[in-house]
Design a protein around this motif. Structure first.
Motif, PDB file in Angstrom:
ATOM      1  N   TYR A 719       0.841  -1.203   0.000  1.00  0.00           N
ATOM      2  CA  TYR A 719       0.000   0.000   0.000  1.00  0.00           C
ATOM      3  C   TYR A 719       0.875   1.250   0.000  1.00  0.00           C
ATOM      4  N   ASN A 720       1.907   1.238   0.831  1.00  0.00           N
ATOM      5  CA  ASN A 720       2.779   2.408   0.947  1.00  0.00           C
ATOM      6  C   ASN A 720       3.701   2.607  -0.241  1.00  0.00           C
ATOM      7  N   SER A 721       3.920   1.545  -0.995  1.00  0.00           N
ATOM      8  CA  SER A 721       4.908   1.663  -2.066  1.00  0.00           C
ATOM      9  C   SER A 721       4.257   1.850  -3.445  1.00  0.00           C
ATOM     10  N   GLN A 727      -3.874   5.615  -3.329  1.00  0.00           N
ATOM     11  CA  GLN A 727      -4.928   6.607  -3.553  1.00  0.00           C
ATOM     12  C   GLN A 727      -6.300   5.947  -3.720  1.00  0.00           C
ATOM     13  N   ALA A 728      -6.320   4.817  -4.405  1.00  0.00           N
ATOM     14  CA  ALA A 728      -7.593   4.104  -4.591  1.00  0.00           C
ATOM     15  C   ALA A 728      -8.173   3.680  -3.242  1.00  0.00           C
ATOM     16  N   ILE A 729      -7.332   3.110  -2.393  1.00  0.00           N
ATOM     17  CA  ILE A 729      -7.798   2.657  -1.074  1.00  0.00           C
ATOM     18  C   ILE A 729      -8.189   3.856  -0.206  1.00  0.00           C
ATOM     19  N   ASP A 730      -7.390   4.907  -0.276  1.00  0.00           N
ATOM     20  CA  ASP A 730      -7.692   6.107   0.524  1.00  0.00           C
ATOM     21  C   ASP A 730      -9.049   6.713   0.136  1.00  0.00           C
ATOM     22  N   MET A 731      -9.356   6.664  -1.150  1.00  0.00           N
ATOM     23  CA  MET A 731     -10.655   7.201  -1.593  1.00  0.00           C
ATOM     24  C   MET A 731     -11.798   6.431  -0.931  1.00  0.00           C
ATOM     25  N   ILE A 732     -11.647   5.118  -0.885  1.00  0.00           N
ATOM     26  CA  ILE A 732     -12.697   4.293  -0.274  1.00  0.00           C
ATOM     27  C   ILE A 732     -12.806   4.610   1.227  1.00  0.00           C
ATOM     28  N   LEU A 752      -7.935  -5.508   4.245  1.00  0.00           N
ATOM     29  CA  LEU A 752      -6.976  -5.439   3.141  1.00  0.00           C
ATOM     30  C   LEU A 752      -5.584  -5.010   3.623  1.00  0.00           C
ATOM     31  N   LEU A 753      -5.551  -3.977   4.451  1.00  0.00           N
ATOM     32  CA  LEU A 753      -4.252  -3.434   4.849  1.00  0.00           C
ATOM     33  C   LEU A 753      -3.518  -4.327   5.834  1.00  0.00           C
TER      34      LEU A 753
END
Ligand code: 26V
Length: 817
Positions: A719-721, A727-732, A752-753
């Motif tokens: 996720y961090n890399s 950005q996709a996950i952050d939007m959700i 997921l994370l």
């Protein structure tokens, strides 16, 4: 000769019209003037059934021929789909019936639309059983499909505020014209109670099962027509009812309400189909259901043996039973019980007969899906069968200790009884030990079975392991559900491909480069997409563009199938659109469909997520229709009719090693969709057939999946890399798709994370890159169409006719046409 054929067809049309009118009058009590569309459906169904019954009767008679081995296909699920359209195709009377109905002032499609489908299955496994019945009848193999006549099949799915809502499937409410009840064909089944031992008059030790209750199973037969061959096979489903003696018993005591209660209990057994679930609800009833239909079916087999005038010794030559997963595997113990307790056969001989009779198909490697029953529950519901299982196990473990002295760990691993924690019965072990053949459902799946799940058993008896790659019937999945493609294919290569897919479909290859043919092929797909667009408009209310790429994922919702990998990519595209980085984005319509098990919280949240993402994207003026997202509700066989034929791209993106085979992958490819897929299940074999250059492959291999996990997988690092993924996950997470609500998808993001058990994040980059290749390829319509033609031309292997022939030749040892 042509006029002769035409006259014959006109006569047939008249015959069918008369037959429909007769049934309308005599079976429905209606005149054409007051008949409803449903009445017309019923009358047409009876007319079609009538044409099958003559074959049905002669086929049933043929079964009395003692030299023909009968295949009993034992399955807790048969997902048959609507009968009428299929019956007309297989009887070869679709054109005449259409004309007859038209002459009566009705439209055949409106009539077909009336049929409520028998959804007596969850998904792939149940639909596979239905495809195999079609092929068995087409290949003239004497066979009976044995199962349960559930009063309520798989629930109907509605979407309310983006969430799945379940409703009872009342498929029998308007009557079922396809079944023939056989009240005289009934068997008694015991449940509960205890066992007692005694010595018989020959001084032999015997066991008697004193049940707590008894129920009766009644046979309901549905004719299964072969393709234009005059053969009709049988689907025999058991309905549970109260045993009369119990009623009288209660009446004697003056307990009228007790007797009625008994009736309710008995009828509950075949009441409802259970969904594939992660939760443990309804365990007792499910075990009772399995035993109920297995016992009825085996008692029926002994009855047939008797009718054929054969001895018990001849059982394995007279009948063979295929276990569709472990759901019917209690049959191994029930066969032993019937032989030993009811037919006084000794143990060794009974075991020999049993092993020769059964073969087992495994359909899953997922540990949480391997059936286990807790010992106390088993002892309570099936006390005599548990005793028999203990005896099977102790004899089996003796042979293991003999072969591997001192290897107690192996003994523990192979035992039918799992002694760890809450003790349980491992049904896959029972099925494996009691069968003479075990098979997986794709080459990869079989390899993994031998390597992992059943490795010890493979080491013990390598020769009893087989692969039979799944297949689907081209009658329903091409000819019935894609009439435009069917007529295009048939005008070029004739119609032999419908029941000779393996050898004849490949004749299409010669047209792959022909511009006229390509244009016609493209037009068919385009019209199919327009049909689906209209349906989506009507059902979901979303307007979609038939010139966009139709990217479809329909299947049960499960984390291992990774609908959420697809969603993450959509969120990523949306992000690009919002940032005005639209170059390289091809107009696409993302279509999803599938049911989540009612108790599977994460799967239901994924449905909500799909709908939320769709609502945001479809209504955002910045998107301007470049992409759309649609969730098609209540995906089932009937809806499949409109979906597979309209796909440009088929999503088969399960974590490698988790999807045993997949069969939707075959239905899509046969109808001209290209596949974006992982190295999983039958995808691999599809790619081998259609060619790597005509298939979009991505992602980890099964071995890499195992390696990644054992090396301590950390999804958070990925996720961090990966900025796009982040950005996709952050939007959700931040509520972009949920009106600012940051709570609703939190469990999804957390899983997921922190865990990501199916490696969604790990495969994201490869998937996104592969999707870009898809987009680029789609911009060259000529090249795309060529790939589509080659896909169809090379899919012959995936006819269920080929699968059934494999079973006949390698496992059942029976002849086929
Ligand atoms: C899955 C799950 C997952 C959640 C926990 C409970 C549970 C219970 C059962 C199952 C699946 C059972 C077996 C099954 O349906 N297998 C499917 O069989 C198809 C026909 O062979 C095959 O194409 C599919 O890949 C396979 O998943």
């Amino acid at each position: 000769s042509n006029t002769l054929v035409q006259n014959e067809s006109i006569n047939k049309t008249e015959e069918i019209k008369d037959s429909i009118l007769e049934h309308l009058c005599f079976n429905l009590g209606k005149s054409p003037r007051i008949a409803t569309l449903h009445d017309w459906y019923m009358a047409t169904a009876y007319a079609a059934r009538e044409r099958m019954m003559r074959n049905f009767v002669s086929y049933t008679e043929k079964m009395q021929n003692k030299t023909l081995k009968i295949v009993g296909y034992l399955s807790a699920e048969f997902l048959m789909g609507p009968h009428l359209g299929n019956a007309l195709i297989n009887l070869g009377i679709e054109n005449e019936t259409k004309k007859a109905i038209e002459q009566l002032g009705i439209n055949l499609n409106d009539v077909l639309e009336q049929e409520e489908e028998p959804g007596l299955g969850n998904g792939g496994l149940g639909r596979l059983a239905a495809c195999y019945l079609d092929s068995l009848a087409t290949l003239q193999v004497p066979a009976v499909g044995y199962g349960i006549r559930y009063e309520f099949g798989i629930f109907d799915q509605y979407i309310r505020d983006g969430w799945q809502v379940e409703a009872t499937d009342k498929w029998l409410r308007n009557g079922n014209p396809w079944e023939i009840v056989k009240p005289e064909l009934n068997y008694t089944v015991k449940l509960g109670g205890h066992t007692e031992s005694y010595t018989d008059d020959k001084g032999k030790y015997r066991v008697k099962w004193i049940p707590a209750s008894e129920i009766k199973g009644i046979a309901y037969d549905t004719p299964v027509p072969g393709y234009k061959n005059g053969v009709t096979g049988i689907l025999r489903l058991w309905k549970s009812e109260a045993v009369e003696s119990f009623d009288f018993h209660a009446f004697d005591k003056g307990d009228y309400y007790g007797a009625v209660h008994e009736k309710v209990f008995s009828e509950n057994i075949s009441k409802v189909l259970y969904p594939n679930d992660v939760s443990d609800e309804g365990k007792r009833l499910r075990l009772s259901q399995q035993y109920f239909f297995v016992s009825c079916s085996l008692q029926n087999a002994f009855h047939i043996l008797h009718l054929r005038g054969l001895s018990i010794d001849e059982f394995p030559e007279s009948m063979t039973f295929q276990l569709n997963d472990t759901h019917p595997s209690i049959a191994i113990a029930e066969m032993m019980r019937l032989l030993i307790d009811e037919h006084q056969v000794g143990w060794e001989k009974a075991w020999d007969i049993t092993k020769k009779t059964f073969a087992y198909t495994n359909h899953t490697l997922l540990p949480e899906a391997l059936e286990k029953w807790s010992l106390p529950l088993f002892a309570n519901v099936l006390p005599r069968l548990l005793e028999i299982i203990y005896e099977i196990n102790s004899r089996f473990l003796l042979t293991i200790r003999d072969k591997y002295p001192g290897d107690e760990d192996r003994v523990r691993r192979m035992s039918i009884i799992d002694e760890r924690g809450n003790k349980s019965v491992r049904m896959a072990h029972l099925a494996t030990i009691g069968s003479h053949a075990i098979n997986g459902v794709s080459a990869l799946h079989t390899k993994l079975l031998k390597q992992d799940v059943l490795h010890d058993f493979y080491e013990l008896e390598p020769d009893i392991f087989f692969n039979v790659t799944n297949g689907v019937t081209p009658r329903r999945w091409i000819k019935l559900y894609n009439p435009r493609l069917t007529s295009l294919i048939t005008t070029h290569i004739g119609e032999s491909w419908v029941n000779h897919l393996e050898t004849d479909l490949v004749k299409l290859e010669q047209y792959a480069d022909d511009p006229t043919f390509q244009q016609a092929w493209h037009d068919v797909k385009r019209q199919n997409k327009t049909d689906l667009a209209h349906l989506i408009q009507a059902i979901v209310g979303t307007k979609v563009n038939p010139d966009s790429l139709f990217d479809i994922q329909v299947k049960r919702i499960h984390e291992y199938k990774r609908q959420h990998l697809n969603v993450l990519y959509i969120a990523h595209l949306y992000n690009r659109i919002k940032q005005k980085r639209t170059d390289g984005i091809t107009p696409r319509t993302f279509i999803f469909g599938g049911k989540a098990a009612p108790g599977y919280v994460m799967a239901k949240l994924i449905i909500k997520l799909i709908n939320s993402v769709g609502e945001t994207i479809n209504n955002d003026p910045d998107v301007n229709g470049l992409i759309k997202v649609v969730f098609f509700p209540d995906f089932n066989v009937k809806n499949g009719a409109h979906i597979y034929k309209a796909a440009d791209l088929s999503e088969q993106i399960s974590t490698a090693g988790k999807e045993a085979s997949g069969t939707g992958n075959m239905k899509f490819a046969m109808n001209g969709a290209l596949t974006i897929g992982t190295f999983d299940g039958a995808n691999i074999e599809i790619m081998e057939c259609v060619g790597e250059e005509n298939f979009f492959l991505f992602g980890l291999h099964a071995a890499e999946v195992a390696e990644t996990k054992s090396n301590g997988y950390r999804p958070y690092d990925i996720y961090n890399s990966d900025e796009d993924l982040k950005q996709a996950i952050d939007m959700i997470q931040s509520g972009v798709f949920s009106h600012g609500d940051t709570g609703v998808f939190q469990p999804f993001v957390d899983t997921l994370l922190n865990y990501d058990p199916f490696l969604v994040l790990k495969d994201f980059r490869a998937y996104a890159e592969c999707q870009q290749r898809v987009s680029d390829a789609y911009t060259n319509q000529k090249e795309w169409t060529k790939m589509s033609i080659l896909n169809v031309a090379r899919m012959g292997k995936f006819s269920s006719d080929r699968s059934v022939k494999d079973y006949c030749e390698n496992i059942w040892k029976v002849n086929h046409a």
